[in-house]
Write an enzyme that holds these catalytic residues in place. Structure first.
Site, PDB file in Angstrom:
ATOM      1  N   GLN A   1      -9.554   2.022   1.908  1.00 27.90           N
ATOM      2  CA  GLN A   1      -8.546   2.711   2.719  1.00 27.90           C
ATOM      3  C   GLN A   1      -9.208   3.723   3.656  1.00 27.90           C
ATOM      4  OE1 GLN A   1      -5.439   1.485   2.507  1.00 27.90           O
ATOM      5  NE2 GLN A   1      -6.278   0.177   0.889  1.00 27.90           N
TER       6      GLN A   1
ATOM      7  N   ARG B   1       0.829  -1.214   0.000  1.00 24.86           N
ATOM      8  CA  ARG B   1       0.000   0.000   0.000  1.00 24.86           C
ATOM      9  C   ARG B   1       0.861   1.261   0.000  1.00 24.86           C
ATOM     10  NH1 ARG B   1      -4.899  -2.203   4.009  1.00 24.86           N
ATOM     11  NH2 ARG B   1      -5.927  -3.366   2.328  1.00 24.86           N
TER      12      ARG B   1
ATOM     13  N   TYR C   1      -5.978  -1.190  -6.871  1.00 18.91           N
ATOM     14  CA  TYR C   1      -5.400  -2.400  -6.280  1.00 18.91           C
ATOM     15  C   TYR C   1      -4.788  -2.142  -4.918  1.00 18.91           C
ATOM     16  CZ  TYR C   1      -0.843  -1.382  -8.757  1.00 18.91           C
ATOM     17  OH  TYR C   1       0.316  -0.854  -9.248  1.00 18.91           O
ATOM     18  N   GLU C   2      -4.498  -3.251  -4.222  1.00 18.25           N
ATOM     19  CA  GLU C   2      -4.047  -3.260  -2.823  1.00 18.25           C
ATOM     20  C   GLU C   2      -5.081  -2.615  -1.897  1.00 18.25           C
ATOM     21  OE1 GLU C   2      -1.835  -5.194  -2.375  1.00 18.25           O
ATOM     22  OE2 GLU C   2      -0.866  -5.248  -4.329  1.00 18.25           O
ATOM     23  N   GLY C   3      -6.338  -2.806  -2.220  1.00 15.89           N
ATOM     24  CA  GLY C   3      -7.428  -2.230  -1.439  1.00 15.89           C
ATOM     25  C   GLY C   3      -7.858  -0.925  -2.063  1.00 15.89           C
TER      26      GLY C   3
END
Length: 589
Positions: free
Chosen positions: A441, A294, A434-436
């Protein structure tokens, strides 16, 4: 061919004048004197400018090819990866016990910006490997570390993270991939994972997949997830790649951007794996990799903005169109460069302010990681945990905005492929997803991070900003008016938003969650306000490069005057609560 120039001068300013990289008192940081960092970044710049950047368009045009369950990366990528590996760039901040150079994470972060800006799709292969290295280093057994880490550090083996499945993304409690225990202590992994970046390629001898799966007796939900190491080739007795494991790429995703990176559907058909960490503790272990990812994605966001800004700036200097309202600047030519026009200046100033502020924020975050790891500073660890969703989401939202602004500067020329800007816009767009996703977040910030450990981290952040204002107030009236006063006003907005969230969180959770995205952006603006105040203070007392320092201060004043007041807008939105958001019945959409 669009070119790229690494911003080594600005990086040096942030590293040394703002952060005092060699004066932190953190073990290892004393090695980061100006000559050393300049040498490292200059060499990184050479590789980025001469090898990686020229391949950026090639990677986009050719993409990856899926042939007989094998993925071929674009022309030039294997040789470029050899150069990355041979130059030692895969080992910068890795543990010397496994062949790493042991440098601070801060210097690795600076090099990563250069490589990501030059060719984001290419550098993702190494970025994912570094994350997998960290997960194994943190949670692996001595035998696992000895087997996998030296080869990953050397760049011979790469790594991936396998979370998402067709039926679940964010809600990892719905994972169906199974792990069946075997008499020899290994496991047989069966299931399908999707959207796996760098899942299959031709750059390394082996690929080490980190896979979330469920044991037969696993409890429901995320508490029943374990993490497994599943190599593409099973290591033989000598530790070298042996028999092919029953894991394969079932296809490539056809994507909007980052065509040079293979985004794979991965099929596990009883593949041999070994558990990483404890049973049913896989999510905690995977978050070691996800949190690094992230922060790396936040870096990608502003780095793509930096690349786009360079392109827009050069176009604005060269393109002749119209005359300056204050008189011709190019009287011998048919028109003036569009850089003279106020709206073009506005767009470029917004880009410059966001990129340089983002760089300072990410470098500060990297310095916090060094302090947490090397000096065992728990306050630094808590602070970077708080800031992780802000860095990821705010800098990618603003990074994409920056690339679009850069595309706007050339007008129609920015929309066609010749300038290279349309590729940067497409590549940057994934960083918000991506990555959440960035919405996730924001929910992480409001739902988990603000209240962690009784809110100590957020109180420490507020105290840090308050302390900076108090320390410098009254010393310079221009600095007070241009930086400290707007920063104090923004901090007051953040305080009001946090008080609203605290009340709403206990009485009306929908009110809090409806404002989560605005709170994250408000928080991000205060972070950049602090960064710009710190940079302006450093520039004001610097005895070197007067023109550079004057430009730094002027850009900071622009941010404080034109962009930081967005905190008022975000606070106003937060205080409307959930009513406007939830007003429509579901069938009305």
């Amino acid at each position: 061919m669009p070119s790229y120039t690494a911003p080594v001068r600005d990086m040096m300013f942030v590293l040394h004048d703002v952060l005092g990289a060699d004066r932190h008192g953190i073990p290892g940081n004393e090695e980061l004197d100006r000559d050393t960092t300049a040498a490292i970044l200059t060499e990184a710049a050479k590789l980025a400018e001469t090898v990686l950047a020229p391949l950026n368009r090639t990677g986009d045009a050719q993409g990856c090819r899926f042939e007989n369950a094998t993925v071929r990366t674009p022309e030039g990528f294997p040789a470029a990866f050899d150069a990355l590996r041979d130059g030692g760039w895969t080992a910068l901040d890795c543990d010397p016990a496994y062949g790493g150079q042991g440098l601070p994470h801060l210097i690795s972060t600076a090099a990563s910006e250069i490589f990501s800006a030059a060719n984001m799709a290419f550098y993702m292969y190494q970025g994912l490997t570094h994350g997998a290295y960290n997960a194994i280093h943190a949670h692996g057994s001595a035998a696992q570390k000895a087997l996998y880490l030296p080869k990953m550090v050397a760049g011979r083996w790469s790594g991936t993270m396998n979370l998402t499945e067709p039926q679940c993304g964010t809600d990892l409690g719905l994972i169906r991939t199974r792990a069946e225990p075997q008499p020899d202590g290994s496991y047989r992994i069966t299931g399908q994972k999707i959207w796996i970046s760098a899942g299959e390629h031709d750059l390394t001898e082996n690929i080490v997949h980190l896979v979330l799966a469920r044991l037969p007796d696993a409890p429901e939900g995320v508490r029943g997830i374990s993490l497994f190491v599943v190599p593409k080739y099973l290591p033989g007795p000598d530790g070298e790649p042996g028999a092919r494991n029953t894991v394969s790429c079932a296809g490539l995703e056809q994507k909007m951007g980052i065509h040079g990176n293979a985004t794979c559907v991965m099929q596990y058909d009883g593949a041999v794996g070994e558990m990483l960490g404890a049973p049913h503790a896989g999510l905690r272990a995977m978050f070691t990799m996800m949190n690094e990812a992230r922060l790396s994605v936040g870096l990608q966001g502003y780095a793509q903005g930096a690349r786009a800004y360079q392109m827009a700036r050069e176009f604005a200097r060269d393109r002749l169109q119209g005359r300056a309202l204050t008189g011709a600047r190019n009287p011998e030519g048919p028109a003036d460069p569009i850089l003279v026009h106020a709206d073009v200046r506005r767009m470029l100033m917004e880009q410059k302010a966001m990129v340089e502020g983002g760089r300072a924020l990410v470098f500060w975050g990297a310095a916090l990681i060094d302090r947490a790891r090397r000096a065992e500073d728990r306050e630094a660890e808590a602070l970077i945990s708080l800031l992780t969703p802000v860095i990821k989401a705010f800098l990618t939202d603003k990074g994409v905005e920056t690339t679009v602004l850069a595309q706007q500067v050339p007008g129609g020329a920015g929309y066609v492929r010749d300038t290279g800007l349309e590729q940067i816009v497409r590549d940057a767009r994934i960083t918000m997803i991506y990555e959440g996703t960035n919405g996730i977040q924001a929910l992480d910030l409001v739902g988990r991070k603000l209240g962690a450990d009784g809110g100590k981290a957020v109180m420490a952040f507020l105290a840090l900003v308050t302390g900076f204002i108090a320390e410098h107030q009254g010393q310079d009236s221009d600095f007070d008016a241009g930086f400290l006063t707007p920063l104090a006003a923004a901090l007051e907005d953040l305080g009001a938003a946090l008080r609203y969230m605290q009340t709403a969180g206990s009485t009306a959770p929908l009110d809090a969650l409806s404002g989560a995205g605005d709170l994250l952006h408000l928080f991000g603006h205060v972070c950049l306000g602090l960064m710009w105040a710190r940079m302006a203070r450093a520039a004001a007392v610097s005895a070197e490069d007067a023109a550079f320092c004057a430009a730094k201060i002027a850009t900071g004043r622009f941010y404080m005057a034109r962009l930081l007041p967005a905190t008022r807008l975000h606070l106003a939105r937060i205080e409307t609560g959930a009513a406007p958001v939830m007003a429509l019945d579901e069938e009305a959409f």
